[in-house]
Design an enzyme around this catalytic site. Sequence first.
Site, PDB file in Angstrom:
ATOM      1  N   ASN A   9      16.441   4.569 -39.901  1.00  0.00           N
ATOM      2  CA  ASN A   9      15.356   5.132 -39.732  1.00  0.00           C
ATOM      3  C   ASN A   9      15.366   6.520 -39.358  1.00  0.00           C
ATOM      4  OD1 ASN A   9      12.732   5.864 -38.058  1.00  0.00           O
ATOM      5  ND2 ASN A   9      13.353   4.894 -36.136  1.00  0.00           N
ATOM      6  N   LYS A  11      12.932   8.689 -38.670  1.00  0.00           N
ATOM      7  CA  LYS A  11      12.132   9.273 -37.443  1.00  0.00           C
ATOM      8  C   LYS A  11      11.246  10.604 -38.149  1.00  0.00           C
ATOM      9  CE  LYS A  11      15.148   7.632 -34.207  1.00  0.00           C
ATOM     10  NZ  LYS A  11      15.499   7.334 -32.530  1.00  0.00           N
ATOM     11  N   HIS A  95       8.677   0.034 -32.840  1.00  0.00           N
ATOM     12  CA  HIS A  95       9.504   0.945 -32.483  1.00  0.00           C
ATOM     13  C   HIS A  95       9.378   1.252 -31.014  1.00  0.00           C
ATOM     14  CE1 HIS A  95      12.614   4.071 -32.223  1.00  0.00           C
ATOM     15  NE2 HIS A  95      13.141   3.527 -33.161  1.00  0.00           N
ATOM     16  N   GLU A  97       9.850   4.160 -29.600  1.00  0.00           N
ATOM     17  CA  GLU A  97       9.293   5.313 -29.484  1.00  0.00           C
ATOM     18  C   GLU A  97       7.817   5.430 -29.756  1.00  0.00           C
ATOM     19  OE1 GLU A  97      11.814   7.476 -32.392  1.00  0.00           O
ATOM     20  OE2 GLU A  97      13.392   7.206 -30.817  1.00  0.00           O
ATOM     21  N   GLU A 167      16.612  -3.391 -29.966  1.00  0.00           N
ATOM     22  CA  GLU A 167      16.914  -2.141 -29.729  1.00  0.00           C
ATOM     23  C   GLU A 167      16.670  -2.049 -28.182  1.00  0.00           C
ATOM     24  OE1 GLU A 167      16.952   0.382 -33.343  1.00  0.00           O
ATOM     25  OE2 GLU A 167      14.665   0.701 -32.528  1.00  0.00           O
ATOM     26  N   GLY A 173      19.295   6.887 -29.417  1.00  0.00           N
ATOM     27  CA  GLY A 173      19.640   8.338 -29.370  1.00  0.00           C
ATOM     28  C   GLY A 173      20.276   8.754 -28.108  1.00  0.00           C
ATOM     29  N   SER A 213      22.166   3.818 -31.099  1.00  0.00           N
ATOM     30  CA  SER A 213      23.652   4.743 -31.423  1.00  0.00           C
ATOM     31  C   SER A 213      24.556   3.652 -32.141  1.00  0.00           C
ATOM     32  CB  SER A 213      24.077   5.050 -29.712  1.00  0.00           C
ATOM     33  OG  SER A 213      23.034   5.773 -29.208  1.00  0.00           O
TER      34      SER A 213
HETATM   35  C1  PEP Z   1      16.392   4.022 -33.830  1.00  0.00           C
HETATM   36  O1  PEP Z   1      15.804   4.879 -34.037  1.00  0.00           O
HETATM   37  O2  PEP Z   1      15.886   2.880 -34.141  1.00  0.00           O
HETATM   38  C2  PEP Z   1      17.822   4.231 -33.242  1.00  0.00           C
HETATM   39  C3  PEP Z   1      18.515   3.058 -33.117  1.00  0.00           C
HETATM   40  O3  PEP Z   1      18.177   5.524 -33.247  1.00  0.00           O
HETATM   41  P1  PEP Z   1      19.657   5.827 -32.868  1.00  0.00           P
HETATM   42  O4  PEP Z   1      20.660   5.052 -33.904  1.00  0.00           O
HETATM   43  O5  PEP Z   1      19.741   7.421 -32.884  1.00  0.00           O
HETATM   44  O6  PEP Z   1      20.073   5.435 -31.681  1.00  0.00           O
END
Ligand code: PEP
Length: 249
Positions: A9, A11, A95, A97, A167, A173, A213
């Site tokens: 992803n 973003k 997601h 976000e 998630e 992040g 992460s």
């Molecule tokens: C994500 O954006 O879905 C995500 C898991 O980000 P990151 O791997 O940076 O934590």
Amino acid sequence: MRRPVIAGNWKMYKTLAETRAFFEAFKPLVVGTKKCDIVIAPPFTALAAAVEAAKGSSIAIAAQDAYWECEGAFTGEISMGMLLETGCRAVILGHSERRQYFGETDATVNRKLRAAVAAGLQPIVCVGERLEEREAGKTEEVLERQFSGGMAALTDAEFSRILIAYEPVWAIGTGRTATPEIAEEAQRFIRRLGAKKFGADGAATCRILYGGSVKPENIRGLMAQEDIDGALVGGASLDPRAFSEIVNY
Ligand code: PEP
């Protein structure tokens, strides 16, 4: 046997030139990869360029969101049909976000999910608890609420084909990955929810990814868990080498 999926992803990162440069570097690094499906979700503006750049590989391109209506006066929105027209095959929905900054709810996720399924796009539906919810012992309650609201009105067959991404918001992040055991516990719970609502066969087929992460250093431990069928990767998917190491775990 569920085929693993590694999805990136991006973003709100990467211009057209950066998208093309990524694929030029990434494709040779995954050319022999047979053991998993690879998906990359660039921003809307780079979808067509990514589809073009991915040609000749098995990399599927996904969008990061879409609207449920086919067309209309919905300024700023993009329909499932418009995504298909770019050559896009999948779409991330719900997601954290989008939930946190753009008012996404389980009800809107569900409308989008049904529209994606009807259009023939592969949905990747995100669920996951916030830190304060985990600390208050509410992880399962949150997952159950997101699951029953988000997946409402799917048929058993439709459920078996969607991708779910667990998630935990506190791991996105932040560099703070859930341990493989914590992720497995939550994902086993999600699969149980699936079995209760859609039957054991559908739940056994549905692929559940972990996101939060994920890095080359922790992917193997995560993928060794029974109910982790892949990963949704944010930050580390921006770098062709790091993402290829995750794909080739
Ligand atoms: C994500 O954006 O879905 C995500 C898991 O980000 P990151 O791997 O940076 O934590």
